[in-house]
Design a protein around this motif. Structure first.
Motif, PDB file in Angstrom:
ATOM      1  N   THR B 284      32.237 -55.428 -39.319  1.00  0.00           N
ATOM      2  CA  THR B 284      33.471 -55.671 -38.566  1.00  0.00           C
ATOM      3  C   THR B 284      34.728 -55.523 -39.392  1.00  0.00           C
ATOM      4  O   THR B 284      35.820 -55.476 -38.851  1.00  0.00           O
ATOM      5  CB  THR B 284      33.474 -57.108 -38.011  1.00  0.00           C
ATOM      6  N   SER B 312      29.891 -57.062 -32.236  1.00  0.00           N
ATOM      7  CA  SER B 312      30.416 -56.074 -31.286  1.00  0.00           C
ATOM      8  C   SER B 312      31.599 -56.654 -30.526  1.00  0.00           C
ATOM      9  O   SER B 312      32.562 -55.960 -30.213  1.00  0.00           O
ATOM     10  CB  SER B 312      29.330 -55.637 -30.312  1.00  0.00           C
ATOM     11  N   GLU B 316      35.226 -55.181 -30.261  1.00  0.00           N
ATOM     12  CA  GLU B 316      35.875 -54.923 -28.968  1.00  0.00           C
ATOM     13  C   GLU B 316      37.285 -55.485 -28.971  1.00  0.00           C
ATOM     14  O   GLU B 316      38.214 -54.856 -28.506  1.00  0.00           O
ATOM     15  CB  GLU B 316      35.099 -55.623 -27.835  1.00  0.00           C
ATOM     16  N   VAL B 335      31.757 -49.880 -31.382  1.00  0.00           N
ATOM     17  CA  VAL B 335      31.281 -51.012 -30.566  1.00  0.00           C
ATOM     18  C   VAL B 335      29.876 -50.714 -30.067  1.00  0.00           C
ATOM     19  O   VAL B 335      28.971 -51.552 -30.126  1.00  0.00           O
ATOM     20  CB  VAL B 335      32.246 -51.274 -29.389  1.00  0.00           C
ATOM     21  N   HIS B 336      29.693 -49.515 -29.594  1.00  0.00           N
ATOM     22  CA  HIS B 336      28.410 -49.139 -29.047  1.00  0.00           C
ATOM     23  C   HIS B 336      27.296 -49.186 -30.103  1.00  0.00           C
ATOM     24  O   HIS B 336      26.191 -49.653 -29.844  1.00  0.00           O
ATOM     25  CB  HIS B 336      28.511 -47.723 -28.454  1.00  0.00           C
ATOM     26  N   VAL B 338      27.155 -51.035 -32.736  1.00  0.00           N
ATOM     27  CA  VAL B 338      26.870 -52.386 -33.226  1.00  0.00           C
ATOM     28  C   VAL B 338      26.253 -53.248 -32.126  1.00  0.00           C
ATOM     29  O   VAL B 338      25.409 -54.102 -32.390  1.00  0.00           O
ATOM     30  CB  VAL B 338      28.156 -53.020 -33.789  1.00  0.00           C
ATOM     31  N   ARG B 339      26.699 -53.003 -30.869  1.00  0.00           N
ATOM     32  CA  ARG B 339      26.244 -53.850 -29.775  1.00  0.00           C
ATOM     33  C   ARG B 339      24.717 -53.777 -29.653  1.00  0.00           C
ATOM     34  O   ARG B 339      24.109 -52.737 -29.863  1.00  0.00           O
ATOM     35  CB  ARG B 339      26.889 -53.407 -28.465  1.00  0.00           C
ATOM     36  N   ASP B 343      23.977 -56.887 -33.239  1.00  0.00           N
ATOM     37  CA  ASP B 343      24.461 -58.194 -32.783  1.00  0.00           C
ATOM     38  C   ASP B 343      23.365 -59.254 -32.953  1.00  0.00           C
ATOM     39  O   ASP B 343      23.578 -60.342 -33.484  1.00  0.00           O
ATOM     40  CB  ASP B 343      24.818 -58.145 -31.292  1.00  0.00           C
TER      41      ASP B 343
END
Lengths: 188, 1149
Positions: B284, B312, B316, B335-336, B338-339, B343
């Motif tokens: 992050t 994520s 975001e 984001v995609h 890591v999500r 997470d």
């Protein structure tokens, strides 16, 4: 010293408040002993390295004395003055020891567990400061007291005023002069 | 010094001026006093350019030393350290400085890192940690950990060691500068994880993993640095109790694991957590712990209050283009990426509860590898969709059968997960309980430090907190029970409810709860219970029984307490001494325990446990000294105990426990001191009332201080100083204390026992005052019986019932009521008490007393009392065998023997030997209890009996004097006593009975005055009235003898005789005196002689009928009557005979 050190301190504080000047000199060693022990404990705890939070020490000693409340605010001020003197003794004692160990040498190389104390130019500076303070005391004791409170115990102007039973303005004036004078003396 | 004064004035003047005017002032000054001007100018320079060292820094005021240290610690470039020459300072650790250096002889200028210990004043801990780091690093051989090259001591005497120099940069900066993708970053973390795992395999925890300690060198290899606060697993340096004293382990707050912040024991799970933080930050670009400062409290709050944010979600919310850019992605792509899996991995790694994290660092590494391979994670909740998606992702051609198989596997995975979750929940709960308990203890400690006040509020708060733990455990099911029991048990311990605490802690222990905390708590609580038992045992005067009780307490409480205390070795100085002191105390090495306490108190003058334990030890020792008769020494110990408590109470002004101990000390003081009179006791009672009152004020719902006060009253009563006249100064406040105890509750046998005792005392006081016992004895009986239902094994209740029976039966027989039933009932109780505790002296003496009552009754009723007296002697001799100097027992022997003697003399036999034996026993009793009035009465009575036995011999003045002296001493013990008055009168009377005729008149006058005085006391006792009747009989006889008018004396004598018989119709001795009075009347009043003689003979017959052995007393009277009738005896002769007639011995209870 098995009995009632706390009581003794309280009584001496009251005596001193009542104008008995000898009580102050009797108080210092009592508080000194406590401060020194707390200081050692703090060093041993070694949480924030090896630094000594003198303000914290003085406050801690005070809290230990009053046990968390009830003693007059007035007493706290008087105690701070005593603690500041005691703090000066603690600091100077350390400084002397460091200077002595520097001169004495005697450190065996190669062993990690050997008790070692580093070279510290400030230790000598502190000792000179102490001597200059003695001269200042001879001139006007209050000046030395202000230095003890401000420098050794890290008290603020208002706390120092409270400790010495004088006004903040007086403390400021005394501190300005004493500091400049000490600096001049030490620089010479 | 005048010079300095001038300088100061000048300085003040010049600093008040504006800058431009200063030089003007200086110039002027220079003209007048150049030297002063010079000094002033220096002073101004100093003022304008202050030395930083002298200025307290704002914010960190007073931290002078850290400034001083920092400067001096840096070694200048070129300094030679061992084989190395320092080049420059690289960085600064917690306790060491790292320098870039080269080997002096190295032509290739191979650079190394040299780590030098910064001077540490006296810090042993710092030095040993430095040595430990070196030792740890030396043992490592791993590509991702910098190797140790050399080590030694600097010329200044500071230890150092040289490491491979890692030429690179911190991992976070490297990742950003190299613009590493998410996958590349994960790979770096995997590498860090492997190095960490290697350390763990070598039993080392790093404890300080953070970006600045993880470098990536120029070749892209990760290097784990700074094992400066690493810990060897199993070594003792973090300890949960340390947090109680504000210790804790070293850490970097913003990268600390929750258990580090809470100062809990650290495991590899802490490193795993920190690896999670590193992953979070690398993903992050932000720290996980967002803090204003490095204040642990704020981290704590954050961890407590906010759950871990998914990486994520962070991205975001605030993933700027820069963060995405440095990861070679757009914000959306990032984001995609890591999500989901990442997470989940981060959430699991950063679980608050260590048990919910990955079990090992390698498990985390494996999950990261699974992520890279797109395999299902262990961290992921086992949703079927997820598993299938993953599975399909990898095996697109698998059959439906495979899917079904997968579902079966998932089922078992679910079960395993469930179990894991449960374990995690228990551990999490335990930790919360531990923290909660610490807070509870803190609240109560603070409360006791405040000025004297009612602590109910604080105790209520604590109770609510304990209830919350309970409720949570209730909801959470049986698995949480042991932890809850432990927490609530420790709370109860802090509240001072030791029995409840013990029960709960034992339950927790049984339930498998372990740790230093519970060992400590059990050690303390068992110790408390043991000491409580000791205190109760102290109240038992009988040595055998006391030993029995103490032995039970040792087995039940002391031994387990010792076992638990020995199993822990706290590191905190102040606390380490406590188990040592307690162990010594419990093992009976009181002197040693006191030495430890002395040491603690001189180092830590305000340590209250030391004060409390010191007082307890001294009180205990005082009791032991009391038992061996060293009363003076015992008194000194009690005084010292008082001083200790006083100093404790200076600080703990609301410490109810200290006040209670003080009250208990008064109780013991009452027992060990011989009190010459009532007034010497009163200040002590007042003090005890004050102290118990304070304890009750602090804890209004606590029964102990009230109960303790009741015991003080009991001890005061036991001193015997309050029985007469002033009884109510004890019974009334004692009654009030008991009622308060009843109100406070809970129902306890001790409370009802004290209630019974207070009723008994009240009844006893009334009986002594000549009033009837009223309902008090009934109420006392009810109270004791209720107390027995509460605890059938509390022996004092049976004893109480026996006491009531004893006093009541005495009162009954004095009033002519047959006390047989009461006596038998009392005997049954006394026997039960004896059965319950065979060695108990009080039970046996009460049994003896009961037999003596039976003897009295037999004597009064005319039957032979000897068998009862013999049984009394048997019972009491059993006690004296164990304790030959027991005063109460000796006195009882005297009473029984005296009773036998009285019976013998009234049967016309010689009681001299018995009189001597009784006298001897009373005197022995008085050696033990010099102020015992009852024994002094006994002495006077025995002397009277000895003189009585030889009617033919003249009285020796010496014997008379001794008897009078004894009466005088007895009189001092009592306000007014029936027995004292009776015996006093009888001694005077005996002188008249034995006097030569020449002295009769003078003596008779004196006796008459004495009789008037005694009658005026209006004692309303059959015994005194009998003696008065006897007195007037002798006076009337003397009058007749010398030829004066006997009528007034005769009339008074008969009045008193009737009065005596009205009070106690069974008083046959009075009946005999009445016969004598009638005989004198018959001699004087010739007209009525015949009828008087007739009545006299009828009375005599009745007496003989009721007491056949009365012949020896009646026959001389009947013979004289016959002689009078026949005229062979003239009135004067009869007068002389009846003056010399001894009459019945004044002994009818």
């Amino acid at each position: 010293m098995t009995r009632e050190q706390g009581l003794e301190i309280t009584q001496l504080l009251q005596a001193w408040q009542g104008g008995d000047r000898a009580a102050f000199d009797q108080l210092v060693p009592l508080v000194y002993q406590d401060l020194r022990r707390v200081a050692k404990a703090q060093l041993r705890r070694d949480r924030a390295g090896w630094t000594l939070d003198t303000t914290g020490l003085v406050n801690e000693a005070y809290m230990r004395l009053v046990g968390g409340g009830g003693v007059e605010w007035n007493d706290r001020g008087h105690f701070l003055a005593v603690a500041a003197r005691a703090m000066r003794q603690v600091v100077i004692e350390y400084a002397r020891r460091r200077v002595a160990s520097k001169r004495g040498g005697g450190v065996r190389p190669g062993t990690l567990d050997e008790r070692v104390i580093g070279i510290d130019s400030h230790a000598e500076w502190l000792i000179s400061l102490n001597q200059a303070l003695e001269r200042l005391t001879a001139y006007r004791e209050r000046l030395a007291r202000v230095v003890e409170c401000r420098f050794f115990a890290g008290l603020s102007n208002s706390e120092t005023a409270e400790a010495l039973g004088t006004s903040e303005r007086t403390v400021k004036r005394d501190w300005t002069f004493a500091r400049s004078w000490l600096q001049k003396e030490l620089g010479a | 010094m005048a010079r300095l004064a001038r300088l100061e004035r000048a300085f003040e003047a010049v600093t008040a001026l504006e800058a431009e005017r200063r030089s003007e002032y200086l110039r002027e000054l220079e003209a007048r006093d150049p030297e002063l001007a010079n000094e002033l100018s220096e002073l101004l320079d100093a003022h304008d350019q202050p030395d930083e060292r002298l200025i307290p820094r704002s914010g960190r005021r007073g931290m002078i030393w850290d400034e001083i240290e920092e400067d001096c610690a840096v070694l200048p470039a070129g300094t030679e350290v061992g084989d190395f020459r320092l080049l420059a300072k690289l960085g600064e650790g917690g306790m060491a400085t790292v320098y870039r250096a080269v080997r002096k002889t190295d032509e290739f200028h191979q650079e190394v890192a040299v780590k030098v210990l910064r001077s540490t004043l006296e810090s042993e801990a710092g030095r040993s940690r430095f040595a430990r780091e070196r030792r740890i690093v030396a043992a490592f051989d791993h590509p991702n950990i910098a190797r140790l090259i050399d080590g030694g001591m600097t010329p200044g005497g500071r230890p150092y060691f040289a490491l491979e120099l890692v030429d690179g940069q911190p991992i976070d900066r490297y990742a950003d500068e190299e613009r590493l993708t998410v996958e590349e970053r994960v790979k770096l973390v995997i590498e860090v994880g492997r190095a960490l795992h290697y350390a763990h395999q070598n039993l080392v925890i790093h404890r300080d993993l953070k970006p600045s300690n993880v470098y990536v060198d120029r070749s892209g290899r990760v290097r784990l640095l700074d094992f400066g606060i690493a810990k060897e697993l199993g070594s003792e340096d973090s300890f949960t109790l340390a947090t109680l004293a504000g210790g804790g382990s070293p850490m970097t707050p913003v990268y600390a694991s929750p258990e580090q912040i809470f100062g809990e024991a650290l495991t590899t799970a802490s490193d795993q957590y920190q690896l999670g933080l590193l992953l979070f930050e690398l993903l992050t670009g932000r720290r996980h712990h967002l803090l204003d400062g490095d204040d642990p409290a704020s981290i704590l709050r954050r961890i407590e209050e906010s759950p871990t944010t998914r990486p994520s979600r962070v991205l975001e919310n605030d993933a700027g283009a820069e963060v995405a850019h440095s990861r070679r992605a757009t914000s959306r792509e990032l984001v995609h990426q890591v999500r989901g899996d990442l997470d989940w991995i981060v959430l699991k790694a950063l679980a608050r509860d260590p048990d919910r994290r990955y079990p090992t660092v390698s498990a985390l590494v494996e999950d990261l590898e699974r992520y890279l391979l797109n395999e299902p994670l262990t961290a992921r909740p086992p949703s079927v969709v997820y598993r299938v998606r993953k599975w399909v992702g990898r095996n697109r051609a698998q059959s439906v059968l495979g899917v079904l198989l997968l579902l079966v596997i998932l089922g078992s995975l679910w079960a395993a997960r469930d179990q894991r979750l449960r374990a995690a929940r228990v551990s999490q709960f335990s930790q919360r309980v531990e923290r909660e308990t610490e807070q509870i203890e803190r609240i109560l400690r603070d409360a006791s430090l405040q000025p004297l006040h009612d602590t109910s509020r604080e105790r209520r708060i604590v109770a609510e907190r304990m209830a919350r733990i309970e409720a949570e455990a209730e909801r959470g099911g049986p698995a949480l029970r042991p932890a809850a029991d432990y927490g609530v048990g420790r709370g109860q311990l802090a509240l001072g409810n030791h029995e409840r605490a013990a029960a709960l802690l034992e339950a927790a222990w049984e339930g498998g709860f372990r740790g230093e905390g519970i060992r400590w708590a059990l050690g303390i609580v068992y110790g408390e219970l043991y000491r409580k038992e000791l205190a109760e045992a102290r109240a038992i005067r009988d040595a055998g029984l006391r030993r029995e009780r103490v032995e039970i307490a040792e087995r039940k409480y002391r031994d387990p307490a010792l076992a638990q205390l020995r199993s822990i070795a706290p590191e905190i100085e102040e606390r380490a001494e406590q188990p040592a002191a307690l162990i010594a105390f419990h093992e009976g090495r009181l002197g040693e325990a006191l030495e430890i306490i002395d040491r603690v108190r001189s180092n830590f003058p305000w340590t209250r446990w030391a004060v409390a334990v010191e007082a307890e030890i001294l009180t205990e020792r005082a009791h032991q000294l009391y038992l061996t008769g060293e009363l003076e020494q015992a008194g000194l110990d009690l005084e010292r105990a008082g001083q200790a408590l006083a100093s404790g109470l200076e600080i703990g002004r609301s410490d109810a426990d200290l006040y209670l101990k003080e009250c208990q000390r008064f109780d013991v003081l009452m027992q060990v001191t011989v009190w010459p009179d009532r007034t010497s006791l009163q200040p002590l009672i007042a003090n005890a009332e004050e102290v118990c009152g304070r304890a009750a004020l602090i804890r209004p719902d606590w029964v102990e201080p009230v109960l303790s006060l009741a015991s003080v009253y009991l001890a005061a009563w036991d001193s015997g100083r309050f029985w007469q006249g002033e009884g109510r100064t004890i019974t009334v406040p004692m009654r009030a204390a008991v009622e308060r105890a009843l109100m406070v509750g809970p129902e306890r046998t001790e409370v009802h026992h004290r209630l019974g005792i207070s009723e008994y005392f009240e009844g006893f006081t009334r009986v002594l005052a000549g009033e009837g016992p009223g309902e008090h004895f009934d109420r006392a009986t009810t109270a004791f019986e209720h107390a027995i239902t509460l605890d059938p094994n509390y022996p004092f209740n049976y004893n109480g019932l026996a006491l009531v029976a004893s006093t009541l039966s005495g009162w009954q027989m004095r009033h002519g009521i047959d006390p047989t039933q009461i006596i038998l009932r009392g005997r049954a109780q006394a026997v039960r008490a004896v059965e319950l505790v065979p060695g108990w002296h009080n039970a046996r003496t009460n049994l003896a007393r009961n037999y003596i009552r039976e003897g009295h009754w037999s004597s009064l009723a005319g039957s032979d009392p000897a068998p009862a007296y013999q049984r009394a002697l048997e019972a009491v001799r059993a006690v004296l065998e164990v304790n030959p100097t027991f005063a109460g027992g000796l006195r009882l022997v005297g009473q029984a023997v005296y009773g036998l003697g009285a019976e013998r003399v009234d049967s016309g036999l010689d009681p001299s030997d018995l009189a001597g034996e009784a006298l001897e026993n009373y005197r022995l009793a008085l050696v033990e209890r010099p102020f015992d009035g009852v024994s002094w009465i006994g002495v006077a009575g025995a002397r009277l009996l000895a003189m009585w036995a030889q009617p033919e011999q003249p009285l020796a003045p010496h014997d008379l004097a001794q008897a009078r002296e004894a009466v005088g001493l007895a009189d001092q013990a009592f306000e007014v006593s029936v027995h004292v008055e009776t015996i006093r009168l009888e001694i005077e009377l005996l002188e008249l009975k034995r006097a030569p005729r020449t002295e009769v008149k003078a003596l008779a006058d004196r006796i008459e005055r004495a009789l008037t005085e005694t009658a005026a006391l209006d004692l309303n006792a059959a015994l005194v009235e009998c003696s008065l009747a006897a007195g007037y009989r002798v006076v009337a006889a003397a009058a007749l003898e010398v030829g004066s008018d006997p009528s007034p004396a005769l009339r008074r004598g008969l009045e008193h005789a009737e009065l005596s018989l009205a009070i106690n119709p069974l008083m046959w001795s009075t009946a005999i005196e009445r016969v004598a009075l009638r005989l004198l009347a018959a001699a004087h009043q010739v007209p009525e002689r015949a009828s008087l003689l007739e009545r006299l003979r009828a009375d005599a017959r009745e007496v003989l009928h009721r007491r056949p052995q009365s012949g020896a007393l009646i026959d001389p009277l009947l013979e004289a009557a016959g002689a009078l009738e026949q005229g062979t005896l003239d009135p004067s002769g009869l007068g002389e005979r009846l003056r010399r007639y001894s009459g019945p011995f004044p002994f009818r209870r």
